[in-house]
Design a protein around this motif. Structure first.
Motif, PDB file in Angstrom:
ATOM      1  N   GLU A 176     -53.105 -75.808  68.356  1.00  0.00           N
ATOM      2  CA  GLU A 176     -52.259 -74.678  68.500  1.00  0.00           C
ATOM      3  C   GLU A 176     -51.461 -74.425  67.060  1.00  0.00           C
ATOM      4  OE1 GLU A 176     -52.408 -77.272  70.526  1.00  0.00           O
ATOM      5  OE2 GLU A 176     -53.013 -76.267  72.159  1.00  0.00           O
ATOM      6  N   TRP A 177     -51.179 -75.643  66.175  1.00  0.00           N
ATOM      7  CA  TRP A 177     -50.492 -75.484  64.896  1.00  0.00           C
ATOM      8  C   TRP A 177     -51.148 -74.290  64.005  1.00  0.00           C
ATOM      9  CZ3 TRP A 177     -46.168 -77.244  63.819  1.00  0.00           C
ATOM     10  CH2 TRP A 177     -45.260 -78.376  64.417  1.00  0.00           C
ATOM     11  N   HIS A 178     -52.313 -74.131  64.186  1.00  0.00           N
ATOM     12  CA  HIS A 178     -53.037 -73.395  63.041  1.00  0.00           C
ATOM     13  C   HIS A 178     -53.694 -72.028  63.924  1.00  0.00           C
ATOM     14  CE1 HIS A 178     -52.916 -76.914  60.895  1.00  0.00           C
ATOM     15  NE2 HIS A 178     -53.558 -77.567  61.779  1.00  0.00           N
ATOM     16  N   VAL A 179     -53.254 -71.452  64.850  1.00  0.00           N
ATOM     17  CA  VAL A 179     -53.229 -70.155  65.551  1.00  0.00           C
ATOM     18  C   VAL A 179     -52.420 -69.274  64.939  1.00  0.00           C
ATOM     19  CG1 VAL A 179     -53.721 -68.835  67.685  1.00  0.00           C
ATOM     20  CG2 VAL A 179     -54.525 -71.124  67.469  1.00  0.00           C
ATOM     21  N   LEU A 180     -52.724 -68.384  63.814  1.00  0.00           N
ATOM     22  CA  LEU A 180     -51.941 -67.629  63.318  1.00  0.00           C
ATOM     23  C   LEU A 180     -51.056 -66.451  64.110  1.00  0.00           C
ATOM     24  CD1 LEU A 180     -53.127 -67.206  59.641  1.00  0.00           C
ATOM     25  CD2 LEU A 180     -51.300 -68.718  60.242  1.00  0.00           C
ATOM     26  N   CYS A 181     -52.035 -66.084  64.962  1.00  0.00           N
ATOM     27  CA  CYS A 181     -51.501 -64.841  65.839  1.00  0.00           C
ATOM     28  C   CYS A 181     -50.550 -65.330  66.814  1.00  0.00           C
ATOM     29  CB  CYS A 181     -52.867 -64.105  66.582  1.00  0.00           C
ATOM     30  SG  CYS A 181     -53.342 -65.078  67.833  1.00  0.00           S
ATOM     31  N   SER A 182     -50.046 -66.918  67.307  1.00  0.00           N
ATOM     32  CA  SER A 182     -49.506 -67.206  68.085  1.00  0.00           C
ATOM     33  C   SER A 182     -47.996 -67.276  67.448  1.00  0.00           C
ATOM     34  CB  SER A 182     -49.809 -68.502  68.510  1.00  0.00           C
ATOM     35  OG  SER A 182     -49.799 -69.664  67.515  1.00  0.00           O
ATOM     36  N   ARG A 183     -47.609 -66.540  66.312  1.00  0.00           N
ATOM     37  CA  ARG A 183     -46.395 -66.902  65.627  1.00  0.00           C
ATOM     38  C   ARG A 183     -46.233 -65.376  65.059  1.00  0.00           C
ATOM     39  NH1 ARG A 183     -48.828 -71.651  62.400  1.00  0.00           N
ATOM     40  NH2 ARG A 183     -49.666 -71.880  64.670  1.00  0.00           N
ATOM     41  N   ILE A 184     -44.920 -65.206  64.687  1.00  0.00           N
ATOM     42  CA  ILE A 184     -44.047 -64.232  63.821  1.00  0.00           C
ATOM     43  C   ILE A 184     -43.723 -64.916  62.481  1.00  0.00           C
ATOM     44  CG2 ILE A 184     -44.067 -62.426  65.536  1.00  0.00           C
ATOM     45  CD1 ILE A 184     -41.155 -63.233  65.764  1.00  0.00           C
ATOM     46  N   TYR A 185     -43.906 -64.061  61.516  1.00  0.00           N
ATOM     47  CA  TYR A 185     -43.201 -64.682  60.293  1.00  0.00           C
ATOM     48  C   TYR A 185     -42.395 -63.732  59.758  1.00  0.00           C
ATOM     49  CZ  TYR A 185     -47.563 -67.153  60.851  1.00  0.00           C
ATOM     50  OH  TYR A 185     -48.728 -67.925  61.467  1.00  0.00           O
ATOM     51  N   ARG A 186     -41.036 -64.157  59.298  1.00  0.00           N
ATOM     52  CA  ARG A 186     -39.981 -63.442  58.549  1.00  0.00           C
ATOM     53  C   ARG A 186     -40.592 -63.015  57.147  1.00  0.00           C
ATOM     54  NH1 ARG A 186     -34.986 -62.375  59.941  1.00  0.00           N
ATOM     55  NH2 ARG A 186     -34.767 -64.264  61.315  1.00  0.00           N
ATOM     56  N   ASN A 187     -40.716 -61.626  56.842  1.00  0.00           N
ATOM     57  CA  ASN A 187     -41.319 -61.126  55.608  1.00  0.00           C
ATOM     58  C   ASN A 187     -40.301 -62.040  54.457  1.00  0.00           C
ATOM     59  OD1 ASN A 187     -42.812 -59.748  53.866  1.00  0.00           O
ATOM     60  ND2 ASN A 187     -41.751 -57.729  54.060  1.00  0.00           N
ATOM     61  N   ASN A 195     -33.557 -65.189  66.340  1.00  0.00           N
ATOM     62  CA  ASN A 195     -32.332 -65.681  65.982  1.00  0.00           C
ATOM     63  C   ASN A 195     -32.539 -65.627  64.025  1.00  0.00           C
ATOM     64  OD1 ASN A 195     -31.061 -65.840  68.185  1.00  0.00           O
ATOM     65  ND2 ASN A 195     -31.897 -67.949  68.578  1.00  0.00           N
ATOM     66  N   ASP A 196     -32.162 -66.853  63.416  1.00  0.00           N
ATOM     67  CA  ASP A 196     -32.127 -66.823  62.102  1.00  0.00           C
ATOM     68  C   ASP A 196     -33.211 -67.615  61.626  1.00  0.00           C
ATOM     69  OD1 ASP A 196     -31.183 -69.214  62.750  1.00  0.00           O
ATOM     70  OD2 ASP A 196     -29.598 -69.699  61.114  1.00  0.00           O
ATOM     71  N   CYS A 197     -34.402 -67.721  62.238  1.00  0.00           N
ATOM     72  CA  CYS A 197     -35.544 -68.608  61.846  1.00  0.00           C
ATOM     73  C   CYS A 197     -36.376 -67.796  61.058  1.00  0.00           C
ATOM     74  CB  CYS A 197     -36.192 -68.773  63.204  1.00  0.00           C
ATOM     75  SG  CYS A 197     -35.500 -70.067  64.315  1.00  0.00           S
ATOM     76  N   ASP A 198     -37.194 -68.361  60.379  1.00  0.00           N
ATOM     77  CA  ASP A 198     -38.328 -67.920  59.535  1.00  0.00           C
ATOM     78  C   ASP A 198     -39.583 -67.630  59.987  1.00  0.00           C
ATOM     79  OD1 ASP A 198     -36.673 -67.671  57.247  1.00  0.00           O
ATOM     80  OD2 ASP A 198     -37.333 -69.711  56.418  1.00  0.00           O
ATOM     81  N   LEU A 199     -39.633 -68.595  61.160  1.00  0.00           N
ATOM     82  CA  LEU A 199     -40.935 -67.967  62.154  1.00  0.00           C
ATOM     83  C   LEU A 199     -40.875 -68.483  63.373  1.00  0.00           C
ATOM     84  CD1 LEU A 199     -43.087 -70.788  62.481  1.00  0.00           C
ATOM     85  CD2 LEU A 199     -43.139 -70.788  59.883  1.00  0.00           C
ATOM     86  N   VAL A 200     -41.427 -68.026  64.423  1.00  0.00           N
ATOM     87  CA  VAL A 200     -41.305 -68.280  65.850  1.00  0.00           C
ATOM     88  C   VAL A 200     -42.804 -68.393  66.072  1.00  0.00           C
ATOM     89  CG1 VAL A 200     -40.757 -67.392  67.955  1.00  0.00           C
ATOM     90  CG2 VAL A 200     -39.162 -66.879  65.958  1.00  0.00           C
ATOM     91  N   TRP A 201     -43.086 -69.808  66.835  1.00  0.00           N
ATOM     92  CA  TRP A 201     -44.169 -70.123  67.658  1.00  0.00           C
ATOM     93  C   TRP A 201     -44.252 -69.649  68.993  1.00  0.00           C
ATOM     94  CZ3 TRP A 201     -43.832 -73.441  63.325  1.00  0.00           C
ATOM     95  CH2 TRP A 201     -45.092 -73.784  62.562  1.00  0.00           C
ATOM     96  N   GLY A 202     -45.339 -69.322  69.525  1.00  0.00           N
ATOM     97  CA  GLY A 202     -45.721 -68.920  70.812  1.00  0.00           C
ATOM     98  C   GLY A 202     -46.886 -69.815  71.260  1.00  0.00           C
TER      99      GLY A 202
END
Length: 135
Positions: A90-101, A40-47
């Motif tokens: 889990e807070w610090h696993v970078l591959c578990s999320r996507i970041y808006r450029n 949606n309009d999020c800057d980052l999404v966690w998995g």
């Protein structure tokens, strides 16, 4: 190191979204497509995270690490992160999320200032920087 390698790579990103995969990270084929669909309009999404240790697999649902409701913004994310008292990696696993450029561009100057200072556990510093600036 990882920090020093990621900076010039991020300066070259042209897409709308970014993620980080290190040599010891594995993801399922549709992971990021699923996350993009939820963005949606999020800057980052966690998995969620599955950890392999000694031939066994351990499921770490990110919802367990949450202390507040989703969605959250900068200060709420940081408070939830700090509430975990370091017990929820889990807070610090970078591959578990996507970041808006756009978020990456906002955080990049701060990360550049850390040149030569993040030589171990850089994912923690990066996670905090992104979380504190995200919506």
């Amino acid at each position: 190191g990882t920090h020093e390698t990621r900076i010039p790579a991020l300066e070259r990103v042209r897409g709308d979204w970014v993620t980080f995969l290190d040599a010891d990270d594995y993801v399922v084929a549709d992971r990021y497509a699923t996350m993009l669909a939820a963005a949606n309009d999020c800057d980052l999404v966690w998995g969620d995270v599955v950890e392999e240790r000694d031939g066994k697999f351990y499921y770490h649902p990110f919802s367990r690490a949450m202390k507040r409701l989703i969605p959250m913004e900068g200060s709420e994310i940081l408070l939830s992160m700090l509430d975990s008292a370091g017990y929820e990696y889990e807070w610090h696993v970078l591959c578990s999320r996507i970041y808006r450029n756009d978020l990456v561009r906002k955080v990049l100057p701060f990360l550049k200032e850390r040149h030569g200072k993040l030589v171990m556990c850089e994912d923690v510093g990066w996670s905090i920087a992104f979380a504190g600036s995200a919506k």
